[in-house]
Scaffold this active site. Structure first.
Site, PDB file in Angstrom:
ATOM      1  CE  LYS A  80      -3.753   2.024   2.582  1.00 11.05           C
ATOM      2  NZ  LYS A  80      -4.719   1.880   3.853  1.00 11.05           N
ATOM      3  CB  SER A 155      -8.136   3.919   2.809  1.00  5.14           C
ATOM      4  OG  SER A 155      -7.095   3.438   3.609  1.00  5.14           O
ATOM      5  CB  SER A 179      -8.394   0.947   5.677  1.00  9.62           C
ATOM      6  OG  SER A 179      -9.044   2.068   5.712  1.00  9.62           O
TER       7      SER A 179
END
Length: 491
Positions: A80, A155, A179
């Site tokens: 990420k 997210s 998330s």
């Protein structure tokens, strides 16, 4: 399409260790897959082709030299874009850091490198991890491989979508309010939030410092546990890191895979099984609860009355902390700088930079947080939210005196269409309704696929006491042993 991309991380590592395939061959197969489908999925913001192949060659050279390899050596991983990567762009999904190449690796990334995993690149995310759908990325939304017109969760939707699209067998996410778990649920993958402090935040671009938790994402529970084992553990560079070893999450996952939950007591959270969730989600969850009971688990109802206040408490605490953390993005020290033509004051340059660099959702949360922390309102808002946080922690403590772990649906609904909720922030925030309490408490939680509703994945969430991460892996692996893994339609 190479069959290598369909293998689990455990299977890939085994083949590489035996010399039955090479790390380079595995890496190239995944790079080819990214090239073939990511224009439609948009899971990645940056693909580090040269770096990935170089790392894979090093693994092959070590194996050829007879070195003992780690349990995930040669396995590709996507990261990420919230974690710093030396020399590789780290944007946090924001224009304000576009093109920034950090001079150092985060602890998580360094541990991945040391373990011999192969970093493919950086995945798309809601800007500064603020969002529940990965529609708030400054670089465009990620699409759910199950239905390209739907969101992959947020997210960390890029990390989850990369798994579901077979672009990577493992990925790293971060979980501030759900998330990791929420994208896992809506993409039919596994997402685990470790105990807060169980994984290092050093090099994690901060959103909400008392909540942010990096963690593993995978297609199977065992793969997630193996990745957790690699990235977890004490880090002296992180002042909130817990000075204890990682619980035996791998052993727990293997034990759970036997399908025996005899002696395990599970609490169904009453507040999360009533109104607010889609009927199809509740139906899949109830079927899974029955399956867990058949595996020997004792199922009881547990009430956690203050969980219903978790959402408003979170949306005061997290924005307040983000308001402070994001003050460093001022156009002076690094990143974007706007209006510095020699005729403007420093304050004007800072204002113009933040106006141009931050998106609408980030600005909304900064304003909420700044207001909540302002003179005359601190006690009424932020202070009260922290008191609610204490009550939620007490609910967890009381619950874990009765049961070994808590279970609930991961999300109230399946993946919704892109654009369906962006006009109503409150409806968007509801996506994390069931995951936020765990972050406020600081304990671990995992989402594992438990069924389908209208052809779309549903996740079951397992929550455990702090530093009892192994419990959640055992329960999740047991459910996986009877429900199986989920494969999206071919892209």
């Amino acid at each position: 399409m190479s069959e290598l991309i369909k293998l689990t991380a455990t299977e890939i590592a085994g083949l590489v260790a035996k010399g039955e395939t090479s790390a380079v061959e595995v890496t190239q197969a995944h790079l080819d897959r990214i090239a073939a489908v990511d224009d439609r999925v948009h899971a990645f913001l940056h693909v580090d082709t040269e770096g990935a192949l170089a790392a894979a060659r090093r693994v092959d050279e070590r194996r050829a030299a007879g070195e003992e390899l780690g349990p995930l050596a040669g396995v590709p991983v996507a990261v990420k874009d919230v974690l710093t990567t030396k020399g590789v762009p780290t944007t946090v999904g924001s224009k304000i850091l576009e093109g920034w190449r950090p001079p150092y690796d985060s602890t998580i990334v360094q541990r991945l490198r040391d373990a011999g995993t192969v970093m493919l690149g950086k995945t798309n995310m809601d800007e500064f991890a603020m969002g529940s759908s990965t529609e708030y990325s400054a670089y465009g939304p990620t699409h759910n491989p199950w239905d390209l017109d739907r969101i992959p969760g947020g997210s960390g939707g890029g990390s989850a979508a990369a798994l579901a699209a077979y672009e990577a067998p493992l990925s790293i996410g971060s979980d501030t309010g759900g998330s990791i778990r929420q994208p896992g649920a809506v993409t039919g993958t596994v997402g685990a939030k470790p105990t807060y402090g169980g994984t290092s935040r050093y090099g994690l671009v901060a959103f909400s410092s008392s909540l942010d938790t990096p963690g593993p994402c995978a297609r199977t529970v065992l793969d997630a546990a193996l990745l957790h084992q690699v990235i977890g553990g004490h880090d002296p560079r992180d002042s909130t890191s817990i000075p204890q070893p990682v619980p035996d999450v791998v052993g727990a996952a293997k034990l759970g895979a036997t399908g025996d939950l005899t002696g395990v007591k599970l609490g169904v959270v009453t507040e999360f099984t009533g109104e607010g969730a889609e009927p199809g989600v509740l139906a899949a969850f109830r079927e899974s609860v029955d399956a867990l009971a058949k595996l020997g688990a004792e199922i009881v109802e547990v009430s956690c009355p203050h969980f219903r206040y978790a959402l408003p408490a979170y949306y005061l605490i997290a924005p307040s902390e983000c308001s402070s953390n994001l003050a460093r993005f001022d156009g002076v020290r690094f990143g974007l700088r706007v209006g510095d033509d020699g005729n403007r004051s420093l304050e004007e340059v800072m204002s113009l930079t933040r106006e141009a660099g931050f998106g609408a959702e980030v600005k909304r949360r900064i304003m909420i947080g700044t207001y909540a922390l302002s003179s005359g309102y601190y006690d009424a808002y932020y202070g009260q939210a922290q008191k609610v946080r204490t009550l939620i922690t007490r609910d967890f403590t009381a619950a874990f005196e009765q049961v070994d772990a808590l279970i609930s649906p991961t999300t109230p609904f399946v993946a919704f269409p892109i654009g369906a909720r962006t006009a109503d922030p409150y409806q968007m925030y509801l996506a994390d309704l069931f995951t936020i309490p765990t972050n406020l408490y600081g304990g671990p939680g995992i989402s594992v696929p438990c069924g389908l509703s209208d052809g779309l994945p549903v996740g079951l969430q397992v929550m455990a006491p702090t530093m009892a991460d192994d419990r959640m892996y055992r329960v999740a692996a047991a459910l996986e042993s009877v429900v199986g893994t989920f494969t999206p339609p071919a892209l």
